[in-house]
Design a protein around this motif. Structure first.
Motif, PDB file in Angstrom:
ATOM      1  N   MET A 192       0.848  -1.192   0.000  1.00 42.82           N
ATOM      2  CA  MET A 192       0.000   0.000   0.000  1.00 42.82           C
ATOM      3  C   MET A 192       0.880   1.237   0.000  1.00 42.82           C
ATOM      4  O   MET A 192       0.751   2.146   0.817  1.00 42.82           O
ATOM      5  CB  MET A 192      -0.936  -0.005   1.204  1.00 42.82           C
ATOM      6  N   HIS A 219      -6.479   0.074  -5.824  1.00 46.19           N
ATOM      7  CA  HIS A 219      -5.640  -1.059  -6.189  1.00 46.19           C
ATOM      8  C   HIS A 219      -5.378  -1.069  -7.684  1.00 46.19           C
ATOM      9  O   HIS A 219      -6.181  -0.579  -8.474  1.00 46.19           O
ATOM     10  CB  HIS A 219      -6.314  -2.388  -5.798  1.00 46.19           C
ATOM     11  N   PRO A 272      -4.011   4.010   0.088  1.00 46.72           N
ATOM     12  CA  PRO A 272      -3.258   3.542  -1.073  1.00 46.72           C
ATOM     13  C   PRO A 272      -2.412   4.653  -1.681  1.00 46.72           C
ATOM     14  O   PRO A 272      -2.765   5.831  -1.629  1.00 46.72           O
ATOM     15  CB  PRO A 272      -4.352   3.099  -2.051  1.00 46.72           C
ATOM     16  N   ILE A 320      -1.090  -4.427  -3.374  1.00 45.08           N
ATOM     17  CA  ILE A 320      -1.573  -3.332  -4.220  1.00 45.08           C
ATOM     18  C   ILE A 320      -2.468  -3.836  -5.344  1.00 45.08           C
ATOM     19  O   ILE A 320      -3.167  -3.070  -6.000  1.00 45.08           O
ATOM     20  CB  ILE A 320      -0.387  -2.530  -4.811  1.00 45.08           C
TER      21      ILE A 320
END
Length: 321
Positions: free
Chosen positions: A118, A262, A246, A283
């Motif tokens: 992340m 993501h 993120p 991710i």
């Protein structure tokens, strides 16, 4: 002074997915560079090195930090070149593939594997009064060492596996309360079962509304989300485990397809919509995704296979021209 070198594959991120990708690259004799922004091992070393990992094949239980050390040692034995403290700032297309910039250094790569977790682990915050004031003064977002909490009153906030595992681990040395704003956990059944048998006091349907103290955090204000009832508890430490924000900054200029949180992969080779860019680990998202160490490592292998095919096909095209 800037240096520029050419590699077959550059791996961005040194957690289980990235390290496993590096080991697999060595099996294909691909010249490889792994760049880690902080410390090799990713979350295992940076967030919970003393926590036990209970579901990694061949180890019934193993400290996360030690597991990371074994992975790093394996990669080094395979000759994988790795650099810590090398935060990648930019990836841009080039005639031969990509240019990866980390600090003052620029590297060329025919393929890039993004194993960035992340990002650089920017934790999600509660956003309540006192949180920022007492950060590193009782408020934290990871448990690097259980011993520093020995004998303390600790409030853990969150409802996922990380929060539960930290609460269980801390209960060995501290008096622990776990506050979760819902009436059920979003964690594995095994962890929930252990939690229920532990000494952790669980407060369901409870959110933290503020943190107060003097030089350090001393009290946490709580609210029952069903009834609105407000209470306070004494604390020596507050551990916030509600996830991570993120960081997709690396893929924006490349126009890698994502959902805002993501990277979305296109196939089982972990390829993205940009030829030559592959992704693996936390991710990445796809149907049936499990954010665990073992699947992350498996994705590292799959991403390497995808990168290997991409490079082989590229060499074949160039040879026929």
């Amino acid at each position: 002074m800037s240096e520029e070198r050419e590699f077959d594959v550059i791996i961005v991120g040194g957690g289980p997915a990235g390290i496993t990708a590096g080991i697999r690259c060595s099996s294909h004799n691909l010249s490889t560079l792994l760049l880690e922004a902080r410390k090799l091992g990713g979350q295992l070393t940076q967030l919970y090195p003393t926590k036990y990992v209970l579901d990694y094949s061949s180890h019934p239980d193993i400290r996360a930090g030690y597991l990371a050390d074994l992975m790093v040692h394996h990669a080094r034995e395979k000759g994988v070149r790795m650099a810590e403290g090398a935060q990648v700032r930019r990836i841009e297309p080039s005639k031969d593939g990509f240019i990866v910039t980390a600090g003052a250094d620029r590297y060329g790569a025919k393929a890039v594997i993004l194993a960035i977790g992340m990002g650089v682990f920017e934790p999600m915050r509660l956003g309540v009064e006192g949180e920022g004031r007492f950060e590193d003064k009782g408020v934290s977002y990871a448990v690097p060492n259980l011993e520093i909490y020995r004998g303390l009153k600790v409030l853990v906030v969150g409802g996922g596996d990380t929060a539960i595992e930290n609460a269980i681990g801390l209960s060995q040395v501290a008096r622990v309360t776990l506050a979760h704003r819902r009436d059920s956990f979003r964690a594995t059944e095994a962890n929930v079962s252990i939690l229920k048998r532990s000494l952790v006091q669980v407060l369901y349907d409870t959110e933290v509304t503020g943190i107060t103290g003097d030089e350090r955090a001393k009290r946490a204000a709580l609210r029952d989300v069903r009834t609105g009832l407000a209470t306070e508890i004494d604390v020596d430490a507050v551990i916030v485990n509600i996830g991570f924000a993120p960081d997709l900054s690396l893929v924006k200029n490349l126009r890698v397809r994502n959902d805002g949180r993501h990277i979305l992969v296109e196939d089982m080779g972990m390829g993205t919509n940009v030829p030559g860019i592959f992704a693996c680990g936390d991710i990445v998202d796809y149907a049936g995704k499990a954010r665990l160490i073992q699947p992350a490592a498996a994705e590292g292998v799959l991403a390497t296979e995808g990168a290997h095919r991409h490079i082989a096909e590229r060499r074949s095209r160039l040879a026929s021209e």
